[in-house]
Each structure stands twice: as C-alpha cells, then as structure tokens.
Write an enzyme that holds these catalytic residues in place. Sequence first.
Site, PDB file in Angstrom:
ATOM      1  N   HIS A 176      45.056  -5.028 103.658  1.00 48.72           N
ATOM      2  CA  HIS A 176      46.164  -5.722 102.979  1.00 48.72           C
ATOM      3  C   HIS A 176      46.046  -7.233 103.001  1.00 48.72           C
ATOM      4  O   HIS A 176      46.917  -7.931 102.504  1.00 48.72           O
ATOM      5  CB  HIS A 176      47.493  -5.341 103.652  1.00 48.72           C
ATOM      6  CG  HIS A 176      47.638  -5.979 105.010  1.00 48.72           C
ATOM      7  ND1 HIS A 176      47.088  -5.445 106.137  1.00 48.72           N
ATOM      8  CD2 HIS A 176      48.250  -7.126 105.403  1.00 48.72           C
ATOM      9  CE1 HIS A 176      47.347  -6.219 107.183  1.00 48.72           C
ATOM     10  NE2 HIS A 176      48.045  -7.251 106.757  1.00 48.72           N
ATOM     11  N   GLU A 225      47.685 -17.224 108.116  1.00 50.81           N
ATOM     12  CA  GLU A 225      48.053 -16.863 109.493  1.00 50.81           C
ATOM     13  C   GLU A 225      47.471 -17.805 110.547  1.00 50.81           C
ATOM     14  O   GLU A 225      48.137 -18.100 111.552  1.00 50.81           O
ATOM     15  CB  GLU A 225      47.640 -15.417 109.796  1.00 50.81           C
ATOM     16  CG  GLU A 225      48.463 -14.352 109.065  1.00 50.81           C
ATOM     17  CD  GLU A 225      47.982 -14.079 107.645  1.00 50.81           C
ATOM     18  OE1 GLU A 225      46.981 -14.695 107.197  1.00 50.81           O
ATOM     19  OE2 GLU A 225      48.608 -13.246 106.958  1.00 50.81           O
ATOM     20  N   GLU A 251      52.491 -13.297 121.662  1.00 53.13           N
ATOM     21  CA  GLU A 251      51.146 -13.212 121.074  1.00 53.13           C
ATOM     22  C   GLU A 251      50.632 -14.613 120.681  1.00 53.13           C
ATOM     23  O   GLU A 251      50.147 -14.857 119.576  1.00 53.13           O
ATOM     24  CB  GLU A 251      51.093 -12.273 119.859  1.00 53.13           C
ATOM     25  CG  GLU A 251      49.707 -11.735 119.566  1.00 53.13           C
ATOM     26  CD  GLU A 251      49.645 -10.877 118.303  1.00 53.13           C
ATOM     27  OE1 GLU A 251      49.606 -11.423 117.188  1.00 53.13           O
ATOM     28  OE2 GLU A 251      49.654  -9.652 118.449  1.00 53.13           O
ATOM     29  N   ASP A 293      52.048 -14.402 113.672  1.00 57.65           N
ATOM     30  CA  ASP A 293      51.446 -15.352 112.728  1.00 57.65           C
ATOM     31  C   ASP A 293      51.983 -15.286 111.314  1.00 57.65           C
ATOM     32  O   ASP A 293      51.352 -15.752 110.378  1.00 57.65           O
ATOM     33  CB  ASP A 293      49.933 -15.086 112.685  1.00 57.65           C
ATOM     34  CG  ASP A 293      49.614 -13.662 112.234  1.00 57.65           C
ATOM     35  OD1 ASP A 293      50.529 -12.948 111.812  1.00 57.65           O
ATOM     36  OD2 ASP A 293      48.428 -13.270 112.301  1.00 57.65           O
ATOM     37  N   ARG A 319      45.482 -11.182 102.463  1.00 62.07           N
ATOM     38  CA  ARG A 319      45.401 -12.057 101.284  1.00 62.07           C
ATOM     39  C   ARG A 319      43.948 -12.431 100.940  1.00 62.07           C
ATOM     40  O   ARG A 319      43.581 -12.485  99.768  1.00 62.07           O
ATOM     41  CB  ARG A 319      46.174 -13.354 101.551  1.00 62.07           C
ATOM     42  CG  ARG A 319      47.631 -13.286 101.160  1.00 62.07           C
ATOM     43  CD  ARG A 319      48.307 -14.631 101.422  1.00 62.07           C
ATOM     44  NE  ARG A 319      49.552 -14.742 100.678  1.00 62.07           N
ATOM     45  CZ  ARG A 319      50.655 -14.055 100.960  1.00 62.07           C
ATOM     46  NH1 ARG A 319      50.679 -13.185 101.952  1.00 62.07           N
ATOM     47  NH2 ARG A 319      51.743 -14.227 100.231  1.00 62.07           N
ATOM     48  N   HIS A 342      49.356  -0.372 101.550  1.00 60.00           N
ATOM     49  CA  HIS A 342      50.394  -1.394 101.787  1.00 60.00           C
ATOM     50  C   HIS A 342      51.186  -1.620 100.493  1.00 60.00           C
ATOM     51  O   HIS A 342      50.604  -1.601  99.407  1.00 60.00           O
ATOM     52  CB  HIS A 342      49.682  -2.680 102.234  1.00 60.00           C
ATOM     53  CG  HIS A 342      50.595  -3.737 102.764  1.00 60.00           C
ATOM     54  ND1 HIS A 342      51.426  -4.480 101.969  1.00 60.00           N
ATOM     55  CD2 HIS A 342      50.807  -4.178 104.041  1.00 60.00           C
ATOM     56  CE1 HIS A 342      52.111  -5.345 102.719  1.00 60.00           C
ATOM     57  NE2 HIS A 342      51.748  -5.173 103.983  1.00 60.00           N
TER      58      HIS A 342
HETATM   59  C1  UD1 Z   1      52.699 -10.174 105.543  1.00 62.67           C
HETATM   60  C2  UD1 Z   1      52.198 -11.329 106.402  1.00 62.67           C
HETATM   61  C3  UD1 Z   1      50.832 -10.981 107.009  1.00 62.67           C
HETATM   62  C4  UD1 Z   1      50.903  -9.652 107.759  1.00 62.67           C
HETATM   63  C5  UD1 Z   1      51.457  -8.581 106.833  1.00 62.67           C
HETATM   64  C6  UD1 Z   1      51.652  -7.307 107.610  1.00 62.67           C
HETATM   65  C7  UD1 Z   1      52.725 -13.637 105.734  1.00 62.67           C
HETATM   66  C8  UD1 Z   1      52.341 -14.786 104.881  1.00 62.67           C
HETATM   67  N1  UD1 Z   1      51.999 -12.519 105.552  1.00 62.67           N
HETATM   68  O1  UD1 Z   1      51.806 -10.020 104.435  1.00 62.67           O
HETATM   69  O2  UD1 Z   1      50.466 -11.990 107.938  1.00 62.67           O
HETATM   70  O3  UD1 Z   1      49.614  -9.296 108.183  1.00 62.67           O
HETATM   71  O4  UD1 Z   1      52.740  -8.997 106.330  1.00 62.67           O
HETATM   72  O5  UD1 Z   1      51.867  -6.214 106.777  1.00 62.67           O
HETATM   73  O6  UD1 Z   1      53.640 -13.727 106.508  1.00 62.67           O
HETATM   74  N2  UD1 Z   1      56.572  -5.297 100.024  1.00 62.67           N
HETATM   75  C9  UD1 Z   1      57.425  -4.267  99.717  1.00 62.67           C
HETATM   76  N3  UD1 Z   1      58.039  -3.606 100.742  1.00 62.67           N
HETATM   77  C10 UD1 Z   1      57.843  -3.916 102.043  1.00 62.67           C
HETATM   78  C11 UD1 Z   1      56.954  -4.949 102.350  1.00 62.67           C
HETATM   79  C12 UD1 Z   1      56.325  -5.659 101.323  1.00 62.67           C
HETATM   80  O7  UD1 Z   1      57.638  -3.965  98.556  1.00 62.67           O
HETATM   81  O8  UD1 Z   1      58.463  -3.282 102.932  1.00 62.67           O
HETATM   82  C13 UD1 Z   1      55.916  -6.054  98.900  1.00 62.67           C
HETATM   83  C14 UD1 Z   1      56.897  -7.022  98.224  1.00 62.67           C
HETATM   84  O9  UD1 Z   1      56.646  -7.041  96.856  1.00 62.67           O
HETATM   85  C15 UD1 Z   1      56.506  -8.358  98.844  1.00 62.67           C
HETATM   86  C16 UD1 Z   1      55.013  -8.183  98.988  1.00 62.67           C
HETATM   87  O10 UD1 Z   1      54.832  -6.823  99.406  1.00 62.67           O
HETATM   88  O11 UD1 Z   1      56.838  -9.447  98.006  1.00 62.67           O
HETATM   89  C17 UD1 Z   1      54.336  -9.116  99.945  1.00 62.67           C
HETATM   90  O12 UD1 Z   1      54.983  -9.169 101.217  1.00 62.67           O
HETATM   91  P1  UD1 Z   1      54.672 -10.426 102.196  1.00 62.67           P
HETATM   92  O13 UD1 Z   1      55.394 -10.247 103.468  1.00 62.67           O
HETATM   93  O14 UD1 Z   1      54.885 -11.713 101.465  1.00 62.67           O
HETATM   94  O15 UD1 Z   1      53.100 -10.338 102.379  1.00 62.67           O
HETATM   95  P2  UD1 Z   1      52.228  -9.252 103.124  1.00 62.67           P
HETATM   96  O16 UD1 Z   1      50.978  -9.132 102.326  1.00 62.67           O
HETATM   97  O17 UD1 Z   1      53.028  -8.059 103.421  1.00 62.67           O
HETATM   98  N1  UDP Z   2      50.924   0.760 110.701  1.00 60.66           N
HETATM   99  C1  UDP Z   2      51.921   1.698 110.458  1.00 60.66           C
HETATM  100  N2  UDP Z   2      51.860   2.431 109.317  1.00 60.66           N
HETATM  101  C2  UDP Z   2      50.863   2.280 108.398  1.00 60.66           C
HETATM  102  C3  UDP Z   2      49.861   1.306 108.644  1.00 60.66           C
HETATM  103  C4  UDP Z   2      49.926   0.558 109.804  1.00 60.66           C
HETATM  104  O1  UDP Z   2      52.839   1.866 111.260  1.00 60.66           O
HETATM  105  O2  UDP Z   2      50.861   2.991 107.388  1.00 60.66           O
HETATM  106  C5  UDP Z   2      51.022  -0.060 111.937  1.00 60.66           C
HETATM  107  C6  UDP Z   2      49.767  -0.200 112.764  1.00 60.66           C
HETATM  108  O3  UDP Z   2      49.652   0.828 113.727  1.00 60.66           O
HETATM  109  C7  UDP Z   2      49.928  -1.565 113.402  1.00 60.66           C
HETATM  110  C8  UDP Z   2      50.752  -2.332 112.392  1.00 60.66           C
HETATM  111  O4  UDP Z   2      51.315  -1.374 111.504  1.00 60.66           O
HETATM  112  O5  UDP Z   2      50.705  -1.502 114.598  1.00 60.66           O
HETATM  113  C9  UDP Z   2      49.858  -3.272 111.638  1.00 60.66           C
HETATM  114  O6  UDP Z   2      50.530  -3.789 110.560  1.00 60.66           O
HETATM  115  P1  UDP Z   2      49.755  -4.492 109.369  1.00 60.66           P
HETATM  116  O7  UDP Z   2      48.389  -3.923 109.259  1.00 60.66           O
HETATM  117  O8  UDP Z   2      50.653  -4.417 108.192  1.00 60.66           O
HETATM  118  O9  UDP Z   2      49.733  -6.013 109.820  1.00 60.66           O
HETATM  119  P2  UDP Z   2      48.776  -6.908 110.723  1.00 60.66           P
HETATM  120  O10 UDP Z   2      48.658  -6.280 112.063  1.00 60.66           O
HETATM  121  O11 UDP Z   2      47.474  -7.034 110.008  1.00 60.66           O
HETATM  122  O12 UDP Z   2      49.470  -8.231 110.738  1.00 60.66           O
END
Ligand code: UD1
Ligand code: UDP
Length: 369
Positions: free
Chosen positions: A209, A135, A121, A99, A211, A242
């Site tokens: 984490h 999502e 999924e 998603d 939004r 996160h």
């Molecule tokens: C994204 C997904 C969300 C998912 C989540 C899992 C979208 C819109 N959101 O949200 O559905 O549940 O990932 O974790 O697709 N960042 C880092 N390093 C990383 C990852 C992220 O610095 O390795 C920071 C960056 O500043 C980035 C920000 O996090 O711009 C947001 O990342 P983004 O993928 O846009 O949103 P998530 O909240 O991670």
């Molecule tokens: N996870 C991980 N390290 C962490 C936190 C979560 O490997 O510090 C794993 C967790 O077991 C799960 C996945 O990350 O499989 C979930 O990711 P996240 O919560 O970022 O996204 P979501 O599932 O909500 O989209």
Amino acid sequence: MTKIKVLTIFGTRPEAIKMAPLVKEIEKNSDALESVVCVTAQHREILDQVLELFDIKSDFDLNIMKDNQNLWSLTSDVLLKTKEVIEQVKPDVVLVHGDTTTSMAAALSAFYAKVPVGHVEAGLRTFDKYYPFPEEINRVFTDSVCTYLFAPTDKSCENLIKSQIPQTHIYKTGNTVIDALLYTIKNHEVEIDGLNLNPDLKTILLTSHRRENFGEPIKQICEAVLELVSKNKNIEVVYPVHPNLNVQKPVYELLENKERIHLIKPLEYAQFCSLMKKSHIILTDSGGVQEEAPSLAKPVLVLRDTTERPEAIEYGTVKLVGTDKNKIVSTVQKLLDDTNEYNKMAEAVNPYGDGLASKRIVDVLKKIK
Ligand code: UD1
Ligand code: UDP
C-alpha cells in the site's frame, strides 16, 4: 492523589493496532492515570475494525477521512481539530504513535499548546527523506517535538542519540505491536471470512500500500504474482487489498478473477493474524507486518528498497527485495524450491519486543508528575 491525564491520539489501522494494548494498560492503571482517547479517523472502516476487536471506545472521533484525501488537507484537519480537543481535555501528556500524518500533526498540535508529547515507536529511520514518503520526515519531526521517546530497539535508541535527542528523554520499551500480536493470537483464534484456502497448496500472503509503490512498482509486483502462480501450480496467493484507490485500481485491473489469486477486503486484525500463521511466505511493504511475521517464523520479503526496521534483516528472517518483477520472482522461487534456504529464513525471532512494551510505557507515564 491527582491522576495524570493521558490523551492518546491516533487515526490509522497500524496506529490503532499498536496503541490498543497501551490504551488497555492505561485503563488498567486507573488509580494513577486517566485515559482519554481521540481518534482522528484518518482511516475509517479499517480503523473501526481495530477499535471493535480491542473494545476501545473513543472519547473524541474527529471523523476526518475523505475519499482520496491529500497530505495538505489531512494535515490541516488533524492540526485544527486536535487543537480543540487538547484545549478541552487539558491533558498532562499527549501520546502519538509512529509515522503517519495523524502522528505528526497531532504532535505539532500538542507542541503548540505546550503539552508534553510521548512518541510511541520513536527513533525508526531510513535516513532517506523520500523513502518512505512522507513517513521518514514525519518520524524525524515527531521525535524532535516530543519529550518522551519510547523507542522499540537498541537501534532506534541509537538513531535518537545520533539526532541529538537527550538520552534522558529516551526509553527503550520494545514495540507495542508484539503486545498486540501476542494478545490477539492468544485470545482470538478465528476463521477467515469467505476465504476457501486449499490445504494442499502453499499460501503466499501479499500486502502492498505504500505511496512510493504507486504506479509502476505496484504493477511490477502484480506481474510477479502472475508469473509465480503460472509457474507454480502448488501455490495460491492471498492479497487483502488496502482501500486506497491508488492500490485498488491497478491491483483489481491486473489480478481480478485469476486462478489461485484471492483478492479480498482488508481483514480484521485477528483474521489477518490467523492468515499470517497459515502462510508459507509473506510479501509485503507494510511496516507492521515486517515486525509481526518474524515472531511467527514466516519468511518475509519486503517490497521496498529501504527499511527503517533493519533488525529482522540482521537475523535473516526478512529480506529486502524491492519491486522489480524479476527479482521478486527469482527470490520467491528460490524459497519455494530450496528447503535449506526456506528453513534459514523461517526461524522464529523477535527483535521487536516481548509483549511488555505497554507496561514499560505506563511505568514511565506514572512518574511524569
Ligand atoms: C496511511 C499512512 C501510511 C500508513 C498507512 C497504513 C500517511 C500519510 N499515510 O496511508 O503511513 O502506512 O496509512 O495503512 O499518514 N481509505 C478508505 N477507508 C479506510 C482507509 C483508507 O477508504 O478505512 C481510502 C480513502 O479514500 C483515503 C485513502 O484510502 O483517502 C488514503 O488514506 P490515507 O490515510 O491518506 O493513506 P494510506 O495510503 O492509507
Ligand atoms: N493488517 C490487518 N489486516 C489486513 C492487513 C494488515 O489487520 O488486511 C494489520 C497488520 O497485521 C499490521 C497492520 O495491519 O499490524 C499494518 O498496517 P498497514 O500495512 O496498513 O500499515 P503500516 O504498518 O505499513 O504502516
């Protein structure tokens, strides 16, 4: 025999965890399938942790992550950059997962190129377009452009049928997250780096984490943790925070350097699985954690008002608690004080899969030409 060329596109940590066993299964079937992997790198460090653990080498790395990125630029970057990859690879099928913006924009990109898309999924729904945001709509949209819908449960199959998706396109496979979890637990029993947990205390694991929880809800969650830790000298809280700044800032402001609260960097997946196993209770707004923790017999309190994963709630292992401080405190307190209540939730159930989802998906892929 000409091989079926499968282009798998993913970009965030959860997609990588859930696509990793599938990529491995496609590679195992190299007599019939050719695997090409493209990571958008919507996430960077927390994506690379997963690629390393599962030893996946991407053929294309679009490296799109920017600090504090927004949905508009992210969507257009994925759309434009995957166009080039799809044109170069000319796959028979593109696979996307779940998603995220990567899933939705990569599916659109393949659809524009008239390449059939498989959605891993598929069919999860809350039926509320703003929860989870964006999502829910990413899922509806992705399902509607896909040709192969790999739905994890009966409920997700029903949701697709309700959305007028032809039944012949729907395959009930289980969720690949259980493939990833079972593989990791079996092959990687690891210590958690730099975390000295007190064996005499009960560990509460927290992740948040989403939004929808930015701002006041995340503050309420942190306040609840402060109150629980002050009332219960026998617990400690571990929160792998996160990397999103909207999470880091309030969490470090409210919880840093507090007694029996460990704020740590996101854990590599095998370490996170070890931590889930050690935990007494899990508080989370994560989708993946809601699916994994029930098979480890851990009570999960979901820090959201809705979920697209109702199955474990029906089994009683997962409860929706929302983000109100008092509600979180009272629900956790009951589980800490009342052994019967705790035991009722701490039952190992596995409504999401049996570890064979990737195999079932590959069986479908092998027959598409
Ligand atoms: C994204 C997904 C969300 C998912 C989540 C899992 C979208 C819109 N959101 O949200 O559905 O549940 O990932 O974790 O697709 N960042 C880092 N390093 C990383 C990852 C992220 O610095 O390795 C920071 C960056 O500043 C980035 C920000 O996090 O711009 C947001 O990342 P983004 O993928 O846009 O949103 P998530 O909240 O991670
Ligand atoms: N996870 C991980 N390290 C962490 C936190 C979560 O490997 O510090 C794993 C967790 O077991 C799960 C996945 O990350 O499989 C979930 O990711 P996240 O919560 O970022 O996204 P979501 O599932 O909500 O989209």
